[in-house]
Design a protein around this motif. Structure first.
Motif, PDB file in Angstrom:
ATOM      1  N   PHE A 276      70.553  37.245 -23.624  1.00  0.00           N
ATOM      2  CA  PHE A 276      70.647  36.654 -22.350  1.00  0.00           C
ATOM      3  C   PHE A 276      70.444  35.538 -22.737  1.00  0.00           C
ATOM      4  CE2 PHE A 276      71.384  40.972 -20.752  1.00  0.00           C
ATOM      5  CZ  PHE A 276      72.858  40.793 -19.998  1.00  0.00           C
ATOM      6  N   GLY A 277      70.382  34.108 -21.962  1.00  0.00           N
ATOM      7  CA  GLY A 277      70.375  32.746 -21.765  1.00  0.00           C
ATOM      8  C   GLY A 277      70.911  31.898 -22.828  1.00  0.00           C
ATOM      9  N   VAL A 278      71.682  32.411 -23.348  1.00  0.00           N
ATOM     10  CA  VAL A 278      72.181  31.203 -24.645  1.00  0.00           C
ATOM     11  C   VAL A 278      73.471  31.111 -24.037  1.00  0.00           C
ATOM     12  CG1 VAL A 278      72.560  30.814 -26.990  1.00  0.00           C
ATOM     13  CG2 VAL A 278      70.408  31.433 -26.531  1.00  0.00           C
ATOM     14  N   ASP A 279      73.875  29.830 -23.555  1.00  0.00           N
ATOM     15  CA  ASP A 279      75.711  29.638 -23.549  1.00  0.00           C
ATOM     16  C   ASP A 279      76.097  28.979 -24.525  1.00  0.00           C
ATOM     17  OD1 ASP A 279      76.294  31.733 -21.179  1.00  0.00           O
ATOM     18  OD2 ASP A 279      75.166  29.918 -20.353  1.00  0.00           O
TER      19      ASP A 279
ATOM     20  N   LEU B 263      66.800  41.034  -7.334  1.00  0.00           N
ATOM     21  CA  LEU B 263      67.284  42.842  -7.999  1.00  0.00           C
ATOM     22  C   LEU B 263      67.803  43.436  -8.479  1.00  0.00           C
ATOM     23  CD1 LEU B 263      64.609  45.168  -5.460  1.00  0.00           C
ATOM     24  CD2 LEU B 263      64.048  44.722  -7.957  1.00  0.00           C
ATOM     25  N   LEU B 264      69.227  42.814  -7.874  1.00  0.00           N
ATOM     26  CA  LEU B 264      70.471  42.789  -8.630  1.00  0.00           C
ATOM     27  C   LEU B 264      70.816  41.137  -9.326  1.00  0.00           C
ATOM     28  CD1 LEU B 264      72.456  44.666  -5.887  1.00  0.00           C
ATOM     29  CD2 LEU B 264      72.091  45.203  -7.569  1.00  0.00           C
ATOM     30  N   ARG B 265      70.374  40.653  -9.579  1.00  0.00           N
ATOM     31  CA  ARG B 265      70.918  39.153 -10.027  1.00  0.00           C
ATOM     32  C   ARG B 265      70.247  39.321 -11.341  1.00  0.00           C
ATOM     33  NH1 ARG B 265      67.795  35.371  -7.001  1.00  0.00           N
ATOM     34  NH2 ARG B 265      69.669  34.742  -5.500  1.00  0.00           N
ATOM     35  N   GLU B 266      68.717  39.898 -11.609  1.00  0.00           N
ATOM     36  CA  GLU B 266      68.424  40.120 -12.709  1.00  0.00           C
ATOM     37  C   GLU B 266      69.058  41.673 -13.912  1.00  0.00           C
ATOM     38  OE1 GLU B 266      64.353  39.898 -11.659  1.00  0.00           O
ATOM     39  OE2 GLU B 266      64.627  38.235 -11.113  1.00  0.00           O
ATOM     40  N   SER B 267      69.449  41.663 -12.527  1.00  0.00           N
ATOM     41  CA  SER B 267      70.676  42.687 -13.745  1.00  0.00           C
ATOM     42  C   SER B 267      71.254  42.263 -14.867  1.00  0.00           C
ATOM     43  CB  SER B 267      71.489  44.127 -13.292  1.00  0.00           C
ATOM     44  OG  SER B 267      72.572  43.092 -12.374  1.00  0.00           O
ATOM     45  N   PHE B 268      71.464  43.466 -15.804  1.00  0.00           N
ATOM     46  CA  PHE B 268      71.985  42.975 -16.948  1.00  0.00           C
ATOM     47  C   PHE B 268      74.241  42.906 -16.992  1.00  0.00           C
ATOM     48  CE2 PHE B 268      69.632  46.562 -19.566  1.00  0.00           C
ATOM     49  CZ  PHE B 268      68.577  44.852 -20.191  1.00  0.00           C
ATOM     50  N   LEU B 269      74.395  43.559 -15.612  1.00  0.00           N
ATOM     51  CA  LEU B 269      75.566  43.839 -15.244  1.00  0.00           C
ATOM     52  C   LEU B 269      76.047  41.850 -14.729  1.00  0.00           C
ATOM     53  CD1 LEU B 269      78.890  44.944 -15.061  1.00  0.00           C
ATOM     54  CD2 LEU B 269      78.031  45.806 -13.056  1.00  0.00           C
ATOM     55  N   SER B 270      74.923  41.171 -13.453  1.00  0.00           N
ATOM     56  CA  SER B 270      75.114  40.527 -13.222  1.00  0.00           C
ATOM     57  C   SER B 270      75.257  39.442 -14.482  1.00  0.00           C
ATOM     58  CB  SER B 270      74.049  40.486 -11.790  1.00  0.00           C
ATOM     59  OG  SER B 270      73.913  39.312 -11.397  1.00  0.00           O
ATOM     60  N   MET B 271      74.413  39.696 -15.378  1.00  0.00           N
ATOM     61  CA  MET B 271      74.071  38.462 -16.023  1.00  0.00           C
ATOM     62  C   MET B 271      75.101  38.485 -17.102  1.00  0.00           C
ATOM     63  SD  MET B 271      70.124  38.144 -16.678  1.00  0.00           S
ATOM     64  CE  MET B 271      69.731  40.265 -17.131  1.00  0.00           C
ATOM     65  N   ILE B 272      75.829  38.921 -17.075  1.00  0.00           N
ATOM     66  CA  ILE B 272      77.170  39.248 -18.115  1.00  0.00           C
ATOM     67  C   ILE B 272      78.051  38.889 -17.210  1.00  0.00           C
ATOM     68  CG2 ILE B 272      78.858  40.500 -19.192  1.00  0.00           C
ATOM     69  CD1 ILE B 272      76.435  42.842 -20.172  1.00  0.00           C
ATOM     70  N   LEU B 273      78.299  39.255 -15.909  1.00  0.00           N
ATOM     71  CA  LEU B 273      79.087  38.480 -15.273  1.00  0.00           C
ATOM     72  C   LEU B 273      78.959  36.754 -15.117  1.00  0.00           C
ATOM     73  CD1 LEU B 273      79.767  41.655 -13.457  1.00  0.00           C
ATOM     74  CD2 LEU B 273      81.315  40.725 -14.955  1.00  0.00           C
ATOM     75  N   GLY B 274      77.825  36.408 -14.729  1.00  0.00           N
ATOM     76  CA  GLY B 274      77.488  35.623 -14.417  1.00  0.00           C
ATOM     77  C   GLY B 274      77.701  34.546 -15.854  1.00  0.00           C
ATOM     78  N   SER B 275      77.801  34.703 -16.750  1.00  0.00           N
ATOM     79  CA  SER B 275      78.200  33.849 -17.748  1.00  0.00           C
ATOM     80  C   SER B 275      79.196  32.984 -18.385  1.00  0.00           C
ATOM     81  CB  SER B 275      77.963  34.605 -19.699  1.00  0.00           C
ATOM     82  OG  SER B 275      78.058  33.615 -20.203  1.00  0.00           O
ATOM     83  N   ARG B 276      78.675  31.629 -18.280  1.00  0.00           N
ATOM     84  CA  ARG B 276      80.008  30.638 -18.538  1.00  0.00           C
ATOM     85  C   ARG B 276      80.566  30.985 -19.290  1.00  0.00           C
ATOM     86  NH1 ARG B 276      76.410  25.251 -18.404  1.00  0.00           N
ATOM     87  NH2 ARG B 276      74.577  26.883 -19.938  1.00  0.00           N
ATOM     88  N   ARG B 277      80.191  31.998 -20.990  1.00  0.00           N
ATOM     89  CA  ARG B 277      81.313  32.343 -21.805  1.00  0.00           C
ATOM     90  C   ARG B 277      81.694  33.142 -21.648  1.00  0.00           C
ATOM     91  NH1 ARG B 277      77.379  32.736 -26.990  1.00  0.00           N
ATOM     92  NH2 ARG B 277      79.768  32.002 -27.869  1.00  0.00           N
ATOM     93  N   LEU B 278      81.747  33.178 -20.017  1.00  0.00           N
ATOM     94  CA  LEU B 278      83.067  35.352 -19.965  1.00  0.00           C
ATOM     95  C   LEU B 278      83.151  34.604 -18.873  1.00  0.00           C
ATOM     96  CD1 LEU B 278      83.081  38.170 -20.635  1.00  0.00           C
ATOM     97  CD2 LEU B 278      81.763  38.876 -18.931  1.00  0.00           C
TER      98      LEU B 278
ATOM     99  N   THR C  47      71.605  34.931  -0.937  1.00  0.00           N
ATOM    100  CA  THR C  47      72.395  34.455  -2.254  1.00  0.00           C
ATOM    101  C   THR C  47      71.857  32.802  -2.578  1.00  0.00           C
ATOM    102  OG1 THR C  47      74.390  34.139  -1.600  1.00  0.00           O
ATOM    103  CG2 THR C  47      74.238  36.491  -2.391  1.00  0.00           C
ATOM    104  N   THR C  48      72.204  32.320  -3.180  1.00  0.00           N
ATOM    105  CA  THR C  48      72.024  31.017  -3.821  1.00  0.00           C
ATOM    106  C   THR C  48      73.003  30.822  -4.286  1.00  0.00           C
ATOM    107  OG1 THR C  48      70.857  31.143  -6.302  1.00  0.00           O
ATOM    108  CG2 THR C  48      69.587  31.402  -4.221  1.00  0.00           C
ATOM    109  N   ARG C  49      73.480  29.015  -4.712  1.00  0.00           N
ATOM    110  CA  ARG C  49      74.730  28.404  -5.618  1.00  0.00           C
ATOM    111  C   ARG C  49      74.565  28.906  -6.729  1.00  0.00           C
ATOM    112  NH1 ARG C  49      74.432  22.485  -4.264  1.00  0.00           N
ATOM    113  NH2 ARG C  49      76.036  21.980  -4.841  1.00  0.00           N
ATOM    114  N   ALA C  50      73.403  28.738  -7.268  1.00  0.00           N
ATOM    115  CA  ALA C  50      73.256  29.841  -8.740  1.00  0.00           C
ATOM    116  C   ALA C  50      74.623  31.384  -8.647  1.00  0.00           C
ATOM    117  CB  ALA C  50      71.947  30.001  -9.709  1.00  0.00           C
ATOM    118  N   ASP C  51      74.514  31.651  -7.698  1.00  0.00           N
ATOM    119  CA  ASP C  51      74.814  32.946  -8.053  1.00  0.00           C
ATOM    120  C   ASP C  51      76.321  33.018  -8.384  1.00  0.00           C
ATOM    121  OD1 ASP C  51      73.101  35.345  -7.629  1.00  0.00           O
ATOM    122  OD2 ASP C  51      73.109  33.988  -5.547  1.00  0.00           O
ATOM    123  N   GLY C  52      77.332  31.352  -7.598  1.00  0.00           N
ATOM    124  CA  GLY C  52      78.427  31.637  -7.982  1.00  0.00           C
ATOM    125  C   GLY C  52      79.728  32.100  -7.781  1.00  0.00           C
ATOM    126  N   PRO C  53      80.811  31.629  -6.800  1.00  0.00           N
ATOM    127  CA  PRO C  53      81.969  32.467  -6.702  1.00  0.00           C
ATOM    128  C   PRO C  53      81.918  33.917  -7.172  1.00  0.00           C
ATOM    129  CG  PRO C  53      82.359  30.589  -7.238  1.00  0.00           C
ATOM    130  CD  PRO C  53      81.339  30.807  -7.355  1.00  0.00           C
TER     131      PRO C  53
END
Length: 481
Positions: free
Chosen positions: A133-136, A214-229, A311-317
């Motif tokens: 993660f972390g590379v968009d 705790l959930l924001r940092e889960s693998f699933l949340s990071m996958i769905l939150g990627s700008r490339r997905l 949540t914060t704005r970083a979580d995104g819709p």
């Protein structure tokens, strides 16, 4: 003591990886025809060495990241069925023995001395992960220091894997193509196993502590939150995979069980990969459903957390998964029956079917106090009563076919029965807005009346086998009341 353990772990890493040094993963100059058996033996010897060092002893140590990476690379790149299956099984056993995230139950003394929850969540920060993660942005030659490990997947790579599975009907029937398909299926199943192992303990801890990070940092949340997905495309590909799995499993059963199958056809099914595929495809369908359910659960929790200001704005819709599924099933009616038969979870199944039906059922002229308001408030008993009215049934059948109406009613009834028989403490209250407050006997009578109305409205209608099963079940329940 810690230094001694690190030294021992380093020694194990060097010894086990040395088994692979004679062949390596990327030496293309070696003739595969000459060395394929030696390569496979090296892989199997390496896997057995890791198992012996980490799983056999009671106090075995977790493999290093390089060892994990080598095992995962074998799963993703090997063409030997033995190596693929062995690496898949070993990875799952290692994850069970050395979890990345887990719940640590507190002792009675610790629980009594503190006002906190009776457990704590432990996250092993330096644990190896098949995800990166972390590379968009795409990698370039200048990013050598940031180059992802061989075989690791970023969010777009995870989506590409699912997309490959959604196109598996286009694969040939050669042993090579079947082995590739099996390898891709097992890789996806392992990744879902990793996502589940990471998400479930975080979910439990979140519900106790209400710490959204705790959930924001889960693998699933990071996958769905990627700008490339593209999440919508991901869900649509998941639906396609479930449909194809259902169709392919049915085709395989027909081929093996049909009395008219020729000997040549049966002989063509005797390769190891072909024999294994039907069962692995069923497991793939289960894994795909788990992925969809985890996403739905995460979105539901995110919606609740958002209302509570966590949540914060970083979580995104994000568009809710049932809405994406509904659009896809409405657009492509051929997917409706295979998807509903492959998707078994009753809570979300009833929710999806109810949303589908509500699009076409007119607002009832007589409303109860509970259902006053929009047509979206209609419960499953309300829907059945709408079908029981002749004019309402005619209106519905102008928008959807009689076959689709039967499928929706039968699957909704199946899900309703499963939910109505569950313990209320199992979280049923979250979905009771679809259940209504009618008795089971009333629902069964309304179910039979709805199918009778369909038959009266269209005399040429043929009751589908699944519809007959639903009617038989309803009649059986009534006879026992």
């Amino acid at each position: 003591m810690e230094g001694k353990r690190r030294k021992e772990t380093k020694g194990i890493e060097e010894n086990t990886l040395a088994i692979l040094d004679t062949s390596g993963f990327g030496r293309k100059e070696i003739s595969v025809a000459q060395h394929v058996q030696n390569l496979n033996d090296d892989r199997l010897a390496f896997l057995e060495a890791v198992r012996t060092a980490s799983l056999v002893p009671e106090n075995g140590t977790a493999p290093t990241s390089k060892m994990y990476q080598a095992i995962f690379q074998i799963l993703r790149e090997e063409s030997s069925l033995d190596s693929i299956m062995s690496s898949y099984q070993l990875l799952k056993e290692l994850d069970t023995r050395f979890p990345r995230v887990y719940i640590s139950e507190k002792t009675e003394n610790e629980s009594a001395s503190a006002s906190t929850s009776p457990f704590e969540i432990v996250v092993v920060e330096d644990a190896w992960s098949p995800f990166i993660f972390g590379v968009d942005c795409p990698f370039t030659e200048k990013d050598a220091s940031r180059e992802k490990p061989p075989g690791s997947l970023d969010p777009s790579g995870f989506h590409l894997l699912i997309k490959d599975l959604s196109e598996m009907d286009n694969e040939g029937s050669t042993e090579e193509s079947q082995t590739k398909l099996l390898r891709t299926m097992l890789t996806f199943q392992y990744l879902v196993y990793v996502l589940e192992g990471d998400f479930l303990p975080r979910n439990r801890a979140y519900k106790e502590k209400m710490n959204w990070s705790l959930l924001r940092e889960s693998f699933l949340s990071m996958i769905l939150g990627s700008r490339r997905l593209p999440c919508k495309a991901l869900i649509k590909d998941c639906i396609s995979v479930m449909r194809m799995c259902h169709v392919r499993c049915g085709t395989a059963d027909d081929l093996l069980l049909s009395e008219n199958s020729s000997k040549d056809k049966l002989e063509s099914c005797r390769s190891a990969a072909t024999i294994a595929l039907p069962e692995i495809e069923k497991c793939l369908c289960t894994a795909m459903q788990k992925l969809l359910l985890m996403i739905m659960e995460l979105d539901t929790l995110k919606e609740t957390a958002d209302m509570q200001g966590l949540t914060t704005r970083a979580d995104g819709p994000r568009t809710p998964v049932p809405e994406i599924i509904l659009d896809e099933l409405s657009y492509n009616r051929d997917m409706l029956s295979p998807f509903l038969q492959a998707f078994h979870e009753p809570r979300w199944k009833l929710e999806i079917v109810m949303q589908y039906i509500r699009k076409y059922v007119a607002k009832p002229s007589v409303r109860t106090r509970r259902s006053n308001g929009s047509a979206n408030d209609a419960t499953f008993p309300d829907i059945l009563k709408s079908f029981g009215n002749g004019s309402s049934t005619k209106s519905i059948l102008k928008k959807i076919s009689a076959e689709v109406a039967q499928l929706l009613l039968a699957h909704a009834f199946q899900a309703y029965l499963s939910l109505s028989l569950r313990d209320p403490s199992d979280g049923l209250h979250d979905f009771e807005e679809n259940l209504g407050d009618c008795s089971l006997a009333e629902v069964c009578k309304s179910m039979i009346a709805a199918f009778s109305s369909l038959k009266k409205t269209n005399e040429h209608i043929t009751i589908l086998p699944f519809g007959k099963e639903a009617l038989f079940t309803a009649a059986t329940i009534l006879s026992t009341q």
